[in-house]
Write a protein that holds these residues in place. Structure first.
Motif, PDB file in Angstrom:
ATOM      1  N   GLU A 180      17.775 -12.816  -6.983  1.00 19.13           N
ATOM      2  CA  GLU A 180      17.755 -11.409  -7.299  1.00 19.13           C
ATOM      3  C   GLU A 180      16.428 -10.730  -8.146  1.00 19.13           C
ATOM      4  O   GLU A 180      15.997  -9.459  -8.002  1.00 19.13           O
ATOM      5  CB  GLU A 180      19.494 -10.648  -8.019  1.00 19.13           C
ATOM      6  CG  GLU A 180      20.704 -10.695  -7.202  1.00 19.13           C
ATOM      7  CD  GLU A 180      20.271 -10.375  -6.102  1.00 19.13           C
ATOM      8  OE1 GLU A 180      19.704  -8.501  -6.073  1.00 19.13           O
ATOM      9  OE2 GLU A 180      20.108 -10.986  -4.760  1.00 19.13           O
ATOM     10  N   ASP A 181      16.269 -11.770  -8.997  1.00 22.82           N
ATOM     11  CA  ASP A 181      14.844 -11.159 -10.095  1.00 22.82           C
ATOM     12  C   ASP A 181      13.695 -11.525 -10.126  1.00 22.82           C
ATOM     13  O   ASP A 181      12.921 -10.937 -10.326  1.00 22.82           O
ATOM     14  CB  ASP A 181      15.150 -11.867 -11.576  1.00 22.82           C
ATOM     15  CG  ASP A 181      16.791 -11.763 -12.397  1.00 22.82           C
ATOM     16  OD1 ASP A 181      16.976 -10.605 -11.917  1.00 22.82           O
ATOM     17  OD2 ASP A 181      17.422 -13.224 -12.945  1.00 22.82           O
ATOM     18  N   PHE A 182      13.581 -12.071  -8.648  1.00 18.02           N
ATOM     19  CA  PHE A 182      12.205 -12.780  -8.243  1.00 18.02           C
ATOM     20  C   PHE A 182      11.658 -12.174  -6.504  1.00 18.02           C
ATOM     21  O   PHE A 182      10.525 -11.510  -6.107  1.00 18.02           O
ATOM     22  CB  PHE A 182      11.619 -13.740  -8.560  1.00 18.02           C
ATOM     23  CG  PHE A 182      11.576 -14.322  -9.982  1.00 18.02           C
ATOM     24  CD1 PHE A 182      10.501 -14.111 -10.555  1.00 18.02           C
ATOM     25  CD2 PHE A 182      12.672 -14.744 -10.699  1.00 18.02           C
ATOM     26  CE1 PHE A 182      10.029 -14.147 -11.965  1.00 18.02           C
ATOM     27  CE2 PHE A 182      12.493 -14.994 -11.892  1.00 18.02           C
ATOM     28  CZ  PHE A 182      11.132 -15.016 -12.350  1.00 18.02           C
ATOM     29  N   PHE A 183      12.650 -12.236  -6.422  1.00 17.61           N
ATOM     30  CA  PHE A 183      12.539 -11.438  -4.432  1.00 17.61           C
ATOM     31  C   PHE A 183      11.637 -10.454  -4.016  1.00 17.61           C
ATOM     32  O   PHE A 183      10.247 -10.393  -4.054  1.00 17.61           O
ATOM     33  CB  PHE A 183      14.171 -11.560  -2.984  1.00 17.61           C
ATOM     34  CG  PHE A 183      13.896 -11.832  -1.906  1.00 17.61           C
ATOM     35  CD1 PHE A 183      13.471 -12.780  -1.160  1.00 17.61           C
ATOM     36  CD2 PHE A 183      13.506 -10.309  -1.361  1.00 17.61           C
ATOM     37  CE1 PHE A 183      12.712 -12.762   0.038  1.00 17.61           C
ATOM     38  CE2 PHE A 183      12.969  -9.876   0.268  1.00 17.61           C
ATOM     39  CZ  PHE A 183      12.931 -11.169   0.374  1.00 17.61           C
ATOM     40  N   ILE A 211       7.389  -9.932  -2.950  1.00 18.56           N
ATOM     41  CA  ILE A 211       6.830  -8.949  -2.015  1.00 18.56           C
ATOM     42  C   ILE A 211       4.856  -8.106  -2.907  1.00 18.56           C
ATOM     43  O   ILE A 211       4.440  -7.827  -2.346  1.00 18.56           O
ATOM     44  CB  ILE A 211       7.612  -7.640  -1.222  1.00 18.56           C
ATOM     45  CG1 ILE A 211       8.879  -9.589  -0.769  1.00 18.56           C
ATOM     46  CG2 ILE A 211       7.278  -6.999  -0.403  1.00 18.56           C
ATOM     47  CD1 ILE A 211       9.978  -8.801   0.139  1.00 18.56           C
ATOM     48  N   GLN A 212       5.566  -7.498  -3.728  1.00 17.52           N
ATOM     49  CA  GLN A 212       5.006  -6.371  -4.341  1.00 17.52           C
ATOM     50  C   GLN A 212       3.630  -7.786  -5.052  1.00 17.52           C
ATOM     51  O   GLN A 212       2.180  -6.807  -4.468  1.00 17.52           O
ATOM     52  CB  GLN A 212       6.125  -5.937  -6.057  1.00 17.52           C
ATOM     53  CG  GLN A 212       6.191  -5.410  -5.554  1.00 17.52           C
ATOM     54  CD  GLN A 212       7.372  -4.947  -6.642  1.00 17.52           C
ATOM     55  OE1 GLN A 212       6.474  -5.004  -8.303  1.00 17.52           O
ATOM     56  NE2 GLN A 212       8.388  -3.575  -6.913  1.00 17.52           N
ATOM     57  N   LYS A 213       3.780  -8.715  -4.781  1.00 20.61           N
ATOM     58  CA  LYS A 213       2.816  -9.469  -5.695  1.00 20.61           C
ATOM     59  C   LYS A 213       1.810  -9.825  -4.491  1.00 20.61           C
ATOM     60  O   LYS A 213       0.178  -9.863  -4.684  1.00 20.61           O
ATOM     61  CB  LYS A 213       3.407 -10.983  -6.385  1.00 20.61           C
ATOM     62  CG  LYS A 213       3.418 -10.776  -8.192  1.00 20.61           C
ATOM     63  CD  LYS A 213       2.425  -9.772  -8.344  1.00 20.61           C
ATOM     64  CE  LYS A 213       3.063 -10.264 -10.187  1.00 20.61           C
ATOM     65  NZ  LYS A 213       2.162  -9.061 -10.911  1.00 20.61           N
ATOM     66  N   ILE A 214       2.746  -9.632  -2.875  1.00 22.38           N
ATOM     67  CA  ILE A 214       1.365 -10.553  -2.108  1.00 22.38           C
ATOM     68  C   ILE A 214       0.849  -9.129  -1.132  1.00 22.38           C
ATOM     69  O   ILE A 214      -0.606  -9.262  -1.639  1.00 22.38           O
ATOM     70  CB  ILE A 214       2.913 -10.688  -0.972  1.00 22.38           C
ATOM     71  CG1 ILE A 214       3.226 -12.090  -1.393  1.00 22.38           C
ATOM     72  CG2 ILE A 214       2.102 -10.493   0.683  1.00 22.38           C
ATOM     73  CD1 ILE A 214       4.866 -12.440  -0.289  1.00 22.38           C
ATOM     74  N   GLU A 215       1.446  -7.885  -2.320  1.00 24.62           N
ATOM     75  CA  GLU A 215       0.358  -6.860  -1.938  1.00 24.62           C
ATOM     76  C   GLU A 215      -0.403  -6.295  -2.466  1.00 24.62           C
ATOM     77  O   GLU A 215      -1.275  -6.132  -1.901  1.00 24.62           O
ATOM     78  CB  GLU A 215       1.748  -5.376  -1.430  1.00 24.62           C
ATOM     79  CG  GLU A 215       2.963  -5.412  -0.667  1.00 24.62           C
ATOM     80  CD  GLU A 215       2.255  -5.032   0.727  1.00 24.62           C
ATOM     81  OE1 GLU A 215       1.238  -4.805   1.164  1.00 24.62           O
ATOM     82  OE2 GLU A 215       2.239  -6.004   2.269  1.00 24.62           O
ATOM     83  N   ASP A 264      -8.114 -14.523  -6.984  1.00 24.53           N
ATOM     84  CA  ASP A 264      -7.137 -14.932  -7.282  1.00 24.53           C
ATOM     85  C   ASP A 264      -5.775 -14.702  -8.667  1.00 24.53           C
ATOM     86  O   ASP A 264      -5.807 -16.497  -8.585  1.00 24.53           O
ATOM     87  CB  ASP A 264      -7.004 -16.458  -6.312  1.00 24.53           C
ATOM     88  CG  ASP A 264      -5.876 -16.815  -5.391  1.00 24.53           C
ATOM     89  OD1 ASP A 264      -4.486 -16.053  -5.646  1.00 24.53           O
ATOM     90  OD2 ASP A 264      -5.515 -17.751  -5.377  1.00 24.53           O
ATOM     91  N   ASN A 265      -5.623 -13.851  -8.562  1.00 20.67           N
ATOM     92  CA  ASN A 265      -4.359 -14.055 -10.047  1.00 20.67           C
ATOM     93  C   ASN A 265      -3.756 -13.250 -10.073  1.00 20.67           C
ATOM     94  O   ASN A 265      -2.917 -12.595 -11.005  1.00 20.67           O
ATOM     95  CB  ASN A 265      -5.751 -13.701 -10.985  1.00 20.67           C
ATOM     96  CG  ASN A 265      -6.526 -11.789 -10.939  1.00 20.67           C
ATOM     97  OD1 ASN A 265      -6.049 -11.598 -10.180  1.00 20.67           O
ATOM     98  ND2 ASN A 265      -7.233 -11.724 -11.821  1.00 20.67           N
ATOM     99  N   TYR A 266      -2.963 -13.187  -9.012  1.00 21.54           N
ATOM    100  CA  TYR A 266      -2.130 -12.122  -8.485  1.00 21.54           C
ATOM    101  C   TYR A 266      -0.816 -13.269  -8.058  1.00 21.54           C
ATOM    102  O   TYR A 266       0.405 -13.388  -9.030  1.00 21.54           O
ATOM    103  CB  TYR A 266      -1.664 -11.410  -7.866  1.00 21.54           C
ATOM    104  CG  TYR A 266      -2.328 -10.204  -8.309  1.00 21.54           C
ATOM    105  CD1 TYR A 266      -1.859  -8.934  -8.996  1.00 21.54           C
ATOM    106  CD2 TYR A 266      -3.963  -9.635  -7.665  1.00 21.54           C
ATOM    107  CE1 TYR A 266      -2.436  -7.400  -8.970  1.00 21.54           C
ATOM    108  CE2 TYR A 266      -4.740  -9.411  -7.941  1.00 21.54           C
ATOM    109  CZ  TYR A 266      -3.342  -7.637  -8.822  1.00 21.54           C
ATOM    110  OH  TYR A 266      -4.845  -6.825  -9.425  1.00 21.54           O
ATOM    111  N   LEU A 267      -1.301 -14.401  -7.610  1.00 22.57           N
ATOM    112  CA  LEU A 267       0.548 -15.210  -7.446  1.00 22.57           C
ATOM    113  C   LEU A 267       0.607 -16.037  -8.220  1.00 22.57           C
ATOM    114  O   LEU A 267       1.814 -16.620  -8.628  1.00 22.57           O
ATOM    115  CB  LEU A 267      -0.179 -15.831  -5.794  1.00 22.57           C
ATOM    116  CG  LEU A 267      -0.241 -14.592  -4.690  1.00 22.57           C
ATOM    117  CD1 LEU A 267      -0.979 -15.912  -3.198  1.00 22.57           C
ATOM    118  CD2 LEU A 267       0.896 -14.438  -4.386  1.00 22.57           C
TER     119      LEU A 267
END
Length: 353
Positions: free
Chosen positions: A35-38, A42-46, A127-130
């Motif tokens: 619930e805290d991360f799903f 998705i936002q980090k992928i975007e 590559d510093n988001y994921l």
């Protein structure tokens, strides 16, 4: 923290990543802290997709999916079974990551932490988001990781060993700056496929995945073919045609047009099909949208060439060319024990004084 605790935490991370597939995102019940991360994932992928034009959603999610398959408890236990890690004294290991493909430095990150060390990460701006987000998830599963994971944008000043990945040029800087510490310093490498002319259309279609995944930007991406003299490329071109939509990517198309113009102005002989150019060349590292090829007379000739050039080669793809070769279509599916440059990172980490 015991080794089993670390294995459990990474296997939970693998479960979390299993929700993100190219067939769609599916929120699965009983995933810890989901619930805290799903939604945040998705936002980090975007964010990663919009920050780096080479990081398409398909390629990002492909990388996540491969890691979800690797990070099972069974795979982790099998990978680590031949090492002695429980009595290892924790050190701080600096990891300098490249940014050519999504999560390209993740294996080093895992290796340092799973062995019991502390990791100090310097990421590429490409590559510093994921990774920081995945680190946050890992800490939520096992809070003892909080004091073992650090990220920095500055020069390293307090570390016991270094793992650095970059180009041949940056490697010279790494060797100068980090030469006094235990280190693994990686340079440019590329992968090559050996064809005999007896390959099936299915095998050559699988080779297309080795060539085009991540736009060919990975060290495990096939950038060169070795073919027998007089080889007919017709079946090869027909077999890889399913990848023709790659030309719809603006960055890839721009590179295709630019490199084609350069080759034509230089009067180089080319074979091309509208989305890939073949150029005869002795080098291994081909430009984007280009595949180099070289002809041979005998298998022994190729074996000797590869021995001479082994520092430039990451993977050899073929239909049973040698004991070191791997099957068509498998370059982007490495196991946890498939170490970059064939340097055993875990073994290295167990011997730091």
């Amino acid at each position: 923290m015991l080794l089993n605790d670390r294995i459990t935490a990474f296997s939970e991370l693998g479960n979390f990543l299993s929700q993100f597939k190219n067939t769609g995102y599916e929120k699965i019940k009983n995933i810890k802290n989901n619930e805290d991360f799903f939604d945040g994932m998705i936002q980090k992928i975007e964010s990663a997709k919009h920050h780096n034009g080479w990081f398409t959603e398909e390629n990002i999610v492909f990388s996540l999916s491969q890691w979800s398959k690797a990070l099972t408890k069974n795979n982790l236990e099998q990978w680590l079974s031949s090492y002695t890690l429980d009595k290892l004294e924790p050190k701080t290991i600096g990891v300098i990551m490249a940014g050519n493909i999504p999560l390209v430095g993740f294996h080093d990150f895992i290796s340092v932490l799973i062995s019991g060390h502390n990791v100090l990460v310097k990421q590429s701006s490409n590559d510093n988001y994921l990774l920081p987000y995945l680190a946050s998830y890992l800490i939520s599963i096992e809070p003892k990781f909080k004091n073992k994971i650090s990220f920095t944008t500055e020069k390293f000043s307090d570390f016991d060993a270094i793992i650095a990945t970059g180009s041949n040029n940056t490697a010279r800087y790494f060797e100068h700056y980090f030469g006094g510490k235990p280190n693994i310093i990686r340079k440019n490498r590329n992968s090559v496929a050996v064809l005999t002319g007896n390959e099936s259309k299915k095998q050559l279609a699988a080779l297309g995945e080795d060539i085009f995944r991540y736009y060919g930007l990975g060290c495990r991406s096939v950038s060169k073919l070795m073919v027998p003299k007089g080889y007919n490329f017709d079946l090869f071109f027909k077999s890889i045609y399913a990848h023709n939509d790659i030309i719809n990517g603006a960055k890839y198309a721009n590179n295709y047009d630019y490199n084609k113009a350069v080759y034509l102005m230089s009067s180089f002989k080319l074979l091309e099909n509208g989305f890939l150019m073949l150029k005869e060349d002795t080098s291994y590292g081909s430009p984007i949208a280009t595949l180099f090829y070289e002809t041979y007379n005998t298998k022994e000739e190729v074996i000797q060439k590869f021995e001479n050039d082994k520092e430039a080669i990451q993977c050899i793809v073929s239909d049973d060319f040698s004991d070191e070769s791997i099957d068509f279509g498998t370059t982007q599916h490495p196991s946890l024990s498939d170490y970059a440059d064939n340097i055993d990172v875990i073994e290295f980490l167990t011997k730091i004084d």
